[in-house]
Scaffold this motif. Structure first.
Motif, short mmCIF file in Angstrom:
data_model
loop_
_atom_site.label_atom_id
_atom_site.label_comp_id
_atom_site.label_asym_id
_atom_site.label_seq_id
_atom_site.Cartn_x
_atom_site.Cartn_y
_atom_site.Cartn_z
N ALA A 80 28.41 -26.44 16.22
CA ALA A 80 27.20 -25.98 15.52
C ALA A 80 26.48 -27.11 14.80
O ALA A 80 25.26 -27.07 14.64
N ASN A 81 27.21 -28.14 14.39
CA ASN A 81 26.61 -29.20 13.59
C ASN A 81 26.41 -30.50 14.37
O ASN A 81 26.14 -31.55 13.78
N ALA A 247 25.00 -20.73 15.03
CA ALA A 247 24.11 -21.04 13.90
C ALA A 247 24.67 -20.52 12.58
O ALA A 247 24.31 -21.02 11.50
N CYS A 250 26.28 -23.41 10.85
CA CYS A 250 25.54 -24.68 10.90
C CYS A 250 25.14 -25.08 9.49
O CYS A 250 24.64 -24.27 8.71
N ASP A 252 23.23 -28.01 9.09
CA ASP A 252 22.14 -28.96 9.33
C ASP A 252 20.84 -28.18 9.20
O ASP A 252 20.50 -27.36 10.05
N ARG A 255 18.43 -28.36 12.21
CA ARG A 255 18.88 -27.56 13.35
C ARG A 255 18.63 -26.08 13.10
O ARG A 255 18.23 -25.35 14.00
N THR A 259 16.32 -23.56 15.42
CA THR A 259 16.85 -22.30 15.92
C THR A 259 16.02 -21.13 15.42
O THR A 259 15.79 -20.15 16.14
#
Length: 476
Positions: A80-81, A247, A250, A252, A255, A259
């Motif tokens: 995810a990251n 996500a 996540c 970030d 990111r 998304t």
């Protein structure tokens, strides 16, 4: 030996044997997990929560009873990251430990596909489709990689399998069109795309590829009409719950915002706002995430929520001209005209070189009757963004209104130099020729308007009516 002692002995032997088997099994499992635990990457600059969750997952992975779930949690955190090498190592171990679980080959294949590594991705996607034949994204992803690997016939079989399980699935129909293009069968591609659009009229993927197909057949009119229909909308990728669910872990913010944009384009504003809320928590001083959330609220006509986000955005970053512009529009939608004018003034104070704010100010001046000041601002807006012709067209309209016709015509000709075929520049020149009773020039300009597919229909109708009133007949 008595019967009771015999029973106890047999029972003890059975228990010891079972315990030994479980111990051997757990030892083997823990050994596999240990071999697939990545070294923790450098996490400088990342939220402390990510490091804490990685530590917790590692501790679980090293435990006696939760080693596999710990490794699975690590795989999600790393994937995810964006720590893809670490995620792949975890997925290698998970496929060995849970060979019947389709998620692990599917997610690993996605990482390889992201980097164009078809040789690694293909066997993994094939394994995922074998383990979870009803999971449509696996079939479609398999087809996509096969097309890129120049295997269009096999790709078509993957898409057909998806359609067999879900008739009319838009991404599978698009995939069949792509595989037809890869084989050079443009007629089949057009048929597949028309079928997709008959079922899903606003599917951007099919509309975009049909532009390419229409150009192949030299059908420029259809291609231009399709581009107009698409407008600024963008293609959104195939929904893939196994991948999209990452996500949730996540950390970030960028990111998450990307998304969120995908979710919003796919028609899921609720999910997009959830993701943006997480991004804002991670980066509360970044105005762009609040602006993005405000735009979603604005589109949904929740102007109060949009305003709240935008006021915090400009407080965090007064130089965000786009946030000021959206705040002004939001206040106008709320009927708060004075607040909108105040926001425009404050925005220009902080962003004096913003062409968009300058144009908004020029339009406000025009609306309030200050035409000479408006002309100055329209010209300044053009100078700040000389590649854009619209300020020149609006400048020309103000100049016509103040009787400076030669200056207005010069602005319109410059607009067409900068942006040939600009629809409103052509339409304004046509209207001017009509108003001057220059029928030959009006007809010449009218022909330019008719060739331009982007001219708004109401503008075309207005020109027709003006021509008829002036010359007693409709233009050809």
């Amino acid at each position: 030996m008595t019967r009771a002692r015999l029973f106890v002995t047999l029972f003890a032997t059975a228990v010891l044997g079972t315990t030994g088997w479980w111990g051997w099994r757990n030892t083997g499992r823990q050994r596999t997990v240990a071999q697939h635990l990545p070294s923790v990457p450098a996490l400088t600059g990342w939220p402390a929560t990510l490091a804490d969750q990685i530590t917790d997952a590692e501790n679980e992975a090293r435990s006696w009873s939760k080693s596999v779930s710990g490794l699975a949690t690590l795989s999600r955190l790393y994937h995810a990251n964006g720590f893809f090498a670490e995620a792949l190592l975890c997925y290698d171990g998970l496929r060995e430990l849970q060979p019947r679980e389709a998620r692990w080959p599917h997610l690993a294949a996605g990482i390889h596909a992201l980097y164009g590594r078809a040789e690694e991705a293909l066997p993994l996607y094939r394994r995922a489709t074998a383990l979870a034949p009803d999971y449509l994204p696996a079939w479609i992803r398999l087809g996509d990689v096969l097309v890129k690997a120049n295997q269009p016939a096999e790709a078509a079989r993957a898409y057909e399998e998806a359609l067999r399980r879900a008739p009319g699935q838009p991404y599978a129909l698009l995939g069949l069109a792509r595989s037809a293009v890869a084989r050079g069968d443009w007629n089949e591609a057009r048929t597949r795309l028309n079928d997709a659009l008959a079922r899903h009229p606003e599917f951007i993927g099919a509309l975009s590829l049909l532009v390419t197909v229409s150009e192949h057949f030299a059908d420029r009119a259809t291609a231009d009409a399709l581009r107009e229909r698409i407008g600024r909308r963008e293609f959104t990728d195939l929904p893939d719950p196994w991948l999209d669910g990452l996500a949730d872990v996540c950390f970030d913010a960028y990111r998450l915002s990307v998304t969120a944009a995908i979710a919003s384009s796919a028609g899921d504003p609720t999910r997009a706002l959830e993701l943006l809320d997480a991004a804002i928590v991670l980066a509360p001083r970044n105005s762009s995430f609040r602006r993005q959330a405000a735009q979603i609220h604005f589109n949904g006509r929740n102007f109060a929520a949009a305003r709240a986000h935008l006021e915090q955005a400009v407080a965090a970053n007064a130089g965000d001209s786009d946030a000021w512009l959206l705040l002004i529009s939001t206040l106008r939608e709320l009927g708060q005209t004075e607040a909108a004018v105040s926001a425009l003034s404050r925005g220009l104070t902080h962003c004096p070189q913003s062409p968009s704010l300058r144009l908004d100010y020029a339009r406000w001046l025009k609306a309030t009757g200050r035409l000479e000041d408006a002309a100055v601002e329209f010209r300044r807006g053009y100078e700040l963004r000389p590649s854009e012709s619209s300020p020149l067209v609006e400048l020309a309209q103000v100049l016509f209104a103040t009787g400076r016709n030669s200056d207005a015509l010069a602005a319109l000709h410059l607009a067409l130099e900068r942006q040939p075929g600009h629809p409103m520049a052509q339409a304004t020149l046509t209207f001017y020729a009509i108003s001057q009773r220059d029928e030959a020039e009006a007809l010449r300009r009218w022909a330019d308007v008719r060739r331009q597919t982007k001219t708004p229909p109401e503008v075309v109708r207005g020109l027709q009516q003006a021509f008829q009133q002036q010359f007693g007949r409709l233009p050809p």
